[in-house]
Write a protein that holds these residues in place. Structure first.
Motif, PDB file in Angstrom:
ATOM      1  N   ARG A 198       0.836  -1.189   0.000  1.00 26.09           N
ATOM      2  CA  ARG A 198       0.000   0.000   0.000  1.00 26.09           C
ATOM      3  C   ARG A 198       0.878   1.248   0.000  1.00 26.09           C
ATOM      4  NH1 ARG A 198      -2.457  -2.614  -2.130  1.00 26.09           N
ATOM      5  NH2 ARG A 198      -4.295  -3.839  -1.626  1.00 26.09           N
ATOM      6  N   LEU A 199       0.530   2.204  -0.872  1.00 21.94           N
ATOM      7  CA  LEU A 199       1.338   3.405  -1.040  1.00 21.94           C
ATOM      8  C   LEU A 199       1.476   4.184   0.264  1.00 21.94           C
ATOM      9  CD1 LEU A 199       0.058   4.717  -4.504  1.00 21.94           C
ATOM     10  CD2 LEU A 199       2.229   3.575  -3.994  1.00 21.94           C
ATOM     11  N   LYS A 200       0.451   4.142   1.088  1.00 18.54           N
ATOM     12  CA  LYS A 200       0.495   4.871   2.357  1.00 18.54           C
ATOM     13  C   LYS A 200       1.639   4.373   3.226  1.00 18.54           C
ATOM     14  CE  LYS A 200      -2.284   5.847   6.484  1.00 18.54           C
ATOM     15  NZ  LYS A 200      -3.561   5.597   7.190  1.00 18.54           N
ATOM     16  N   VAL A 201       1.826   3.047   3.257  1.00 18.51           N
ATOM     17  CA  VAL A 201       2.901   2.462   4.065  1.00 18.51           C
ATOM     18  C   VAL A 201       4.255   2.757   3.433  1.00 18.51           C
ATOM     19  CG1 VAL A 201       3.821   0.326   5.046  1.00 18.51           C
ATOM     20  CG2 VAL A 201       1.352   0.642   4.858  1.00 18.51           C
ATOM     21  N   LEU A 202       4.349   2.646   2.100  1.00 21.59           N
ATOM     22  CA  LEU A 202       5.610   2.901   1.417  1.00 21.59           C
ATOM     23  C   LEU A 202       6.072   4.345   1.610  1.00 21.59           C
ATOM     24  CD1 LEU A 202       5.138   0.967  -1.959  1.00 21.59           C
ATOM     25  CD2 LEU A 202       6.386   0.255   0.074  1.00 21.59           C
ATOM     26  N   LYS A 203       5.124   5.280   1.621  1.00 23.78           N
ATOM     27  CA  LYS A 203       5.480   6.682   1.836  1.00 23.78           C
ATOM     28  C   LYS A 203       6.116   6.886   3.204  1.00 23.78           C
ATOM     29  CE  LYS A 203       1.903   8.693  -1.147  1.00 23.78           C
ATOM     30  NZ  LYS A 203       0.617   9.443  -1.167  1.00 23.78           N
ATOM     31  N   GLU A 204       5.673   6.095   4.172  1.00 18.51           N
ATOM     32  CA  GLU A 204       6.201   6.220   5.524  1.00 18.51           C
ATOM     33  C   GLU A 204       7.601   5.628   5.648  1.00 18.51           C
ATOM     34  OE1 GLU A 204       5.250   4.601  10.072  1.00 18.51           O
ATOM     35  OE2 GLU A 204       3.830   4.226   8.445  1.00 18.51           O
ATOM     36  N   CYS A 205       7.874   4.531   4.923  1.00 22.45           N
ATOM     37  CA  CYS A 205       9.108   3.762   5.141  1.00 22.45           C
ATOM     38  C   CYS A 205      10.098   3.835   3.983  1.00 22.45           C
ATOM     39  CB  CYS A 205       8.760   2.287   5.396  1.00 22.45           C
ATOM     40  SG  CYS A 205       7.527   2.017   6.665  1.00 22.45           S
ATOM     41  N   TRP A 206       9.910   4.728   3.025  1.00 24.01           N
ATOM     42  CA  TRP A 206      10.714   4.685   1.804  1.00 24.01           C
ATOM     43  C   TRP A 206      12.197   4.926   2.055  1.00 24.01           C
ATOM     44  CZ3 TRP A 206      13.612   8.709  -0.152  1.00 24.01           C
ATOM     45  CH2 TRP A 206      13.367   9.984   0.381  1.00 24.01           C
ATOM     46  N   ILE A 207      12.528   5.726   3.058  1.00 23.56           N
ATOM     47  CA  ILE A 207      13.945   6.009   3.338  1.00 23.56           C
ATOM     48  C   ILE A 207      14.670   4.736   3.770  1.00 23.56           C
ATOM     49  CG2 ILE A 207      15.550   7.266   4.825  1.00 23.56           C
ATOM     50  CD1 ILE A 207      13.521   9.542   4.927  1.00 23.56           C
ATOM     51  N   THR A 208      14.066   3.997   4.695  1.00 21.81           N
ATOM     52  CA  THR A 208      14.662   2.736   5.151  1.00 21.81           C
ATOM     53  C   THR A 208      14.783   1.745   4.003  1.00 21.81           C
ATOM     54  OG1 THR A 208      13.730   3.031   7.364  1.00 21.81           O
ATOM     55  CG2 THR A 208      14.429   0.818   6.776  1.00 21.81           C
ATOM     56  N   ILE A 209      13.732   1.643   3.186  1.00 20.09           N
ATOM     57  CA  ILE A 209      13.747   0.708   2.053  1.00 20.09           C
ATOM     58  C   ILE A 209      14.889   1.046   1.100  1.00 20.09           C
ATOM     59  CG2 ILE A 209      12.472  -0.084   0.020  1.00 20.09           C
ATOM     60  CD1 ILE A 209       9.886   0.439   1.671  1.00 20.09           C
ATOM     61  N   LEU A 210      15.033   2.329   0.786  1.00 20.28           N
ATOM     62  CA  LEU A 210      16.083   2.769  -0.136  1.00 20.28           C
ATOM     63  C   LEU A 210      17.474   2.453   0.411  1.00 20.28           C
ATOM     64  CD1 LEU A 210      16.911   4.312  -2.713  1.00 20.28           C
ATOM     65  CD2 LEU A 210      16.833   6.426  -1.356  1.00 20.28           C
ATOM     66  N   ILE A 211      17.712   2.748   1.689  1.00 17.16           N
ATOM     67  CA  ILE A 211      19.039   2.511   2.274  1.00 17.16           C
ATOM     68  C   ILE A 211      19.331   1.015   2.359  1.00 17.16           C
ATOM     69  CG2 ILE A 211      20.496   2.864   4.314  1.00 17.16           C
ATOM     70  CD1 ILE A 211      18.881   5.391   4.905  1.00 17.16           C
ATOM     71  N   LEU A 212      18.339   0.218   2.795  1.00 18.91           N
ATOM     72  CA  LEU A 212      18.535  -1.234   2.888  1.00 18.91           C
ATOM     73  C   LEU A 212      18.829  -1.853   1.527  1.00 18.91           C
ATOM     74  CD1 LEU A 212      15.753  -2.414   5.393  1.00 18.91           C
ATOM     75  CD2 LEU A 212      18.208  -2.748   5.666  1.00 18.91           C
ATOM     76  N   ALA A 213      18.139  -1.373   0.493  1.00 20.22           N
ATOM     77  CA  ALA A 213      18.266  -1.976  -0.837  1.00 20.22           C
ATOM     78  C   ALA A 213      19.545  -1.567  -1.558  1.00 20.22           C
ATOM     79  CB  ALA A 213      17.055  -1.615  -1.694  1.00 20.22           C
ATOM     80  N   THR A 214      20.252  -0.570  -1.061  1.00 19.62           N
ATOM     81  CA  THR A 214      21.486  -0.127  -1.710  1.00 19.62           C
ATOM     82  C   THR A 214      22.675  -0.276  -0.762  1.00 19.62           C
ATOM     83  OG1 THR A 214      20.901   2.149  -1.071  1.00 19.62           O
ATOM     84  CG2 THR A 214      20.342   1.453  -3.303  1.00 19.62           C
ATOM     85  N   VAL A 215      22.771   0.619   0.201  1.00 17.81           N
ATOM     86  CA  VAL A 215      23.881   0.570   1.162  1.00 17.81           C
ATOM     87  C   VAL A 215      23.856  -0.741   1.947  1.00 17.81           C
ATOM     88  CG1 VAL A 215      24.936   1.712   3.160  1.00 17.81           C
ATOM     89  CG2 VAL A 215      23.877   3.080   1.360  1.00 17.81           C
ATOM     90  N   GLY A 216      22.648  -1.234   2.250  1.00 19.41           N
ATOM     91  CA  GLY A 216      22.523  -2.472   3.025  1.00 19.41           C
ATOM     92  C   GLY A 216      23.173  -3.663   2.343  1.00 19.41           C
ATOM     93  N   THR A 220      10.633   7.329  10.545  1.00 16.80           N
ATOM     94  CA  THR A 220       9.861   6.105  10.735  1.00 16.80           C
ATOM     95  C   THR A 220       9.862   5.643  12.190  1.00 16.80           C
ATOM     96  OG1 THR A 220      10.522   5.472   8.501  1.00 16.80           O
ATOM     97  CG2 THR A 220       9.534   3.758   9.854  1.00 16.80           C
ATOM     98  N   ARG A 221      10.933   5.951  12.922  1.00 17.33           N
ATOM     99  CA  ARG A 221      11.044   5.594  14.344  1.00 17.33           C
ATOM    100  C   ARG A 221      10.822   4.098  14.584  1.00 17.33           C
ATOM    101  NH1 ARG A 221      11.354  10.020  17.538  1.00 17.33           N
ATOM    102  NH2 ARG A 221      10.712  12.016  16.646  1.00 17.33           N
ATOM    103  N   TRP A 222      11.704   3.303  14.004  1.00 15.10           N
ATOM    104  CA  TRP A 222      11.609   1.856  14.190  1.00 15.10           C
ATOM    105  C   TRP A 222      11.863   1.488  15.640  1.00 15.10           C
ATOM    106  CZ3 TRP A 222       9.563  -0.699  10.323  1.00 15.10           C
ATOM    107  CH2 TRP A 222       9.736  -0.242   9.020  1.00 15.10           C
ATOM    108  N   SER A 223      11.074   0.570  16.163  1.00 12.42           N
ATOM    109  CA  SER A 223      11.311   0.070  17.523  1.00 12.42           C
ATOM    110  C   SER A 223      12.379  -1.019  17.479  1.00 12.42           C
ATOM    111  CB  SER A 223      10.015  -0.509  18.112  1.00 12.42           C
ATOM    112  OG  SER A 223       9.664  -1.710  17.432  1.00 12.42           O
TER     113      SER A 223
END
Length: 411
Positions: free
Chosen positions: A85-103, A341-344
């Motif tokens: 869902r786009l709503k969730v992706l908008k919230e977490c896109w920074i983490t997704i981008l960093i994990l998929a490249t730098v990660g 995103t403030r991941w726990s």
């Protein structure tokens, strides 16, 4: 006398019948056990393969196997994208981008050090192995999260990472291979440029084809293909992959983005009739199940136990570092900076555990063997160890860990 081509066709048909019959029984069995079905498919595949029963003998480098892997992975990715869902992706896109490249780079760096010391190979070979297995596997993770309902932002972040990091893993692998085979210098700038090109073209191809498909199956005026939405999904998945691939981009990313567009077509102003939407959902679900059966049963039949046995202890040591050190370090380094995103701690701990290795790393290992990469057989043996270990250990414990960490979604 029956022509050889007819005999081959009948033999392949029999093998497909075995996969469908056994796969259906395995799916029911996995449902009763409340275990992700990919685990059962993989185990049963090893029993059906040449080393045990010998009922299925489709070689990993055959055209038929590659067809199943490519189309199956594409359709599973489409299914996964449609569930986001786009709503969730908008919230977490920074983490997704960093994990998929730098990660991917962090995981490869840590794993390569472990491979260098434990396997006693040249560092460039260790880095090549680490690059091949550094990306997570959408063909495994998407079905697992379909069956084990995890809180949205965690599940969708891990699934999105697995779809987007394939391009990074493939580019890194072939960049290291060029160095290993003495094909000139590979600069950081060239790798980053290639990654940006593949990602952007794949993204654009997925967006354009996804918009057009959504319009033709659900637009009030132009939706003349609404009754043929399942067929459109098949054509468009193939089209999105081949279009992006022919343009030198990530076909898997294009298919995933295409799925996101279809799954969120209401957000861009298109809405299907409820009965047609239900028909499409049923078709996609059934087709994705069939693709899982074929991919993981075939993957199981191609496990070379003799090859794995040659490097078993050292290989398991590398996989242990890969799972218990490289992945947690990667997740915490990539997710902590995302203050938005403030991941726990519990969420990051769960993401640290869910990083199954599967079809894409297996395909990369196969390509390295075909291209004559240095110590390719060793790389293939450790890659299959990683696939077996992560799927059998991590996929089976996903529900248990999510329950312990209070991350299961409400039914």
């Amino acid at each position: 006398m029956t022509p050889a081509s007819v005999e081959i066709a009948k033999h392949v048909l029999m093998e497909f019948g075995i996969i469908l019959a056994v796969g259906s029984a395995c799916a029911v069995f996995a449902q009763r056990l409340k275990t992700p079905d990919v685990v059962v498919f993989l185990i049963v595949g090893t029993l059906l393969g040449p080393d045990v029963a010998g009922l299925i003998q489709i070689k990993s480098d055959s055209t038929l196997n590659q067809l199943v892997l490519i189309f199956g992975s594409c359709y599973i990715l489409f299914d996964g994208g449609a569930s986001l869902r786009l709503k969730v992706l908008k919230e977490c896109w920074i983490t997704i981008l960093i994990l998929a490249t730098v990660g991917v780079l962090i995981t490869a760096a840590i794993t390569s050090v472990a491979a260098y010391y434990l396997l006693g190979v040249p560092f460039i070979v260790a880095l090549l192995l680490a690059s091949a297995i550094a990306s997570t596997d959408p063909a495994t993770l998407v079905p697992v999260f379909r069956q084990v309902k995890i809180k949205d932002r965690v599940a969708q972040t891990v699934m999105s990472e697995s779809a987007f990091n394939d391009a990074t893993g493939a580019i890194l692998t072939f960049a290291v291979l060029a160095i290993a085979m003495g094909q000139g210098e590979v600069t950081t700038a060239s790798v980053l440029t290639d990654l940006l090109k593949q990602a952007s073209i794949g993204l654009i191809a997925g967006l354009v084809l996804g918009y057009l498909a959504a319009m033709f199956i659900s637009h009030e005026k132009f939706g003349f293909l609404q009754e043929y939405a399942p067929v459109v999904s098949l054509m468009a998945v193939i089209g999105a992959f081949l279009t992006a691939d022919d343009m030198g981009a990530s076909g898997f990313m294009a298919v995933f983005v295409f799925g996101i567009m279809i799954g969120n077509k209401d957000a861009i102003g298109f809405e299907m009739a409820p009965d047609e939407q239900e028909k499409l959902n049923d078709f996609v679900g059934t087709t994705a199940l069939l693709m899982r059966m074929f991919i993981f049963i075939l993957l199981g039949t191609q496990v070379d136990f003799a090859l794995m046995g040659q490097h078993l202890v050292a290989g398991l040591g590398v996989v242990a570092v890969f799972m218990f050190i490289a992945r947690p370090v990667t997740v915490f380094l990539c997710a902590l900076p995302d203050r938005r995103t403030r991941w726990s701690f519990k969420e990051m701990l769960f993401m640290s555990w869910t990083r199954e290795t599967g079809v894409i790393p297996g395909a990369l290992a196969g390509l390295l063997m075909g291209m004559g990469a240095p110590q390719a057989r060793l790389i293939a043996s450790v890659t299959f160890l990683a696939i077996l270990t992560t799927i059998l250990l991590q996929a089976t414990t996903t529900r248990w860990l999510a329950q312990k960490l209070d991350l299961l979604a409400e039914d």
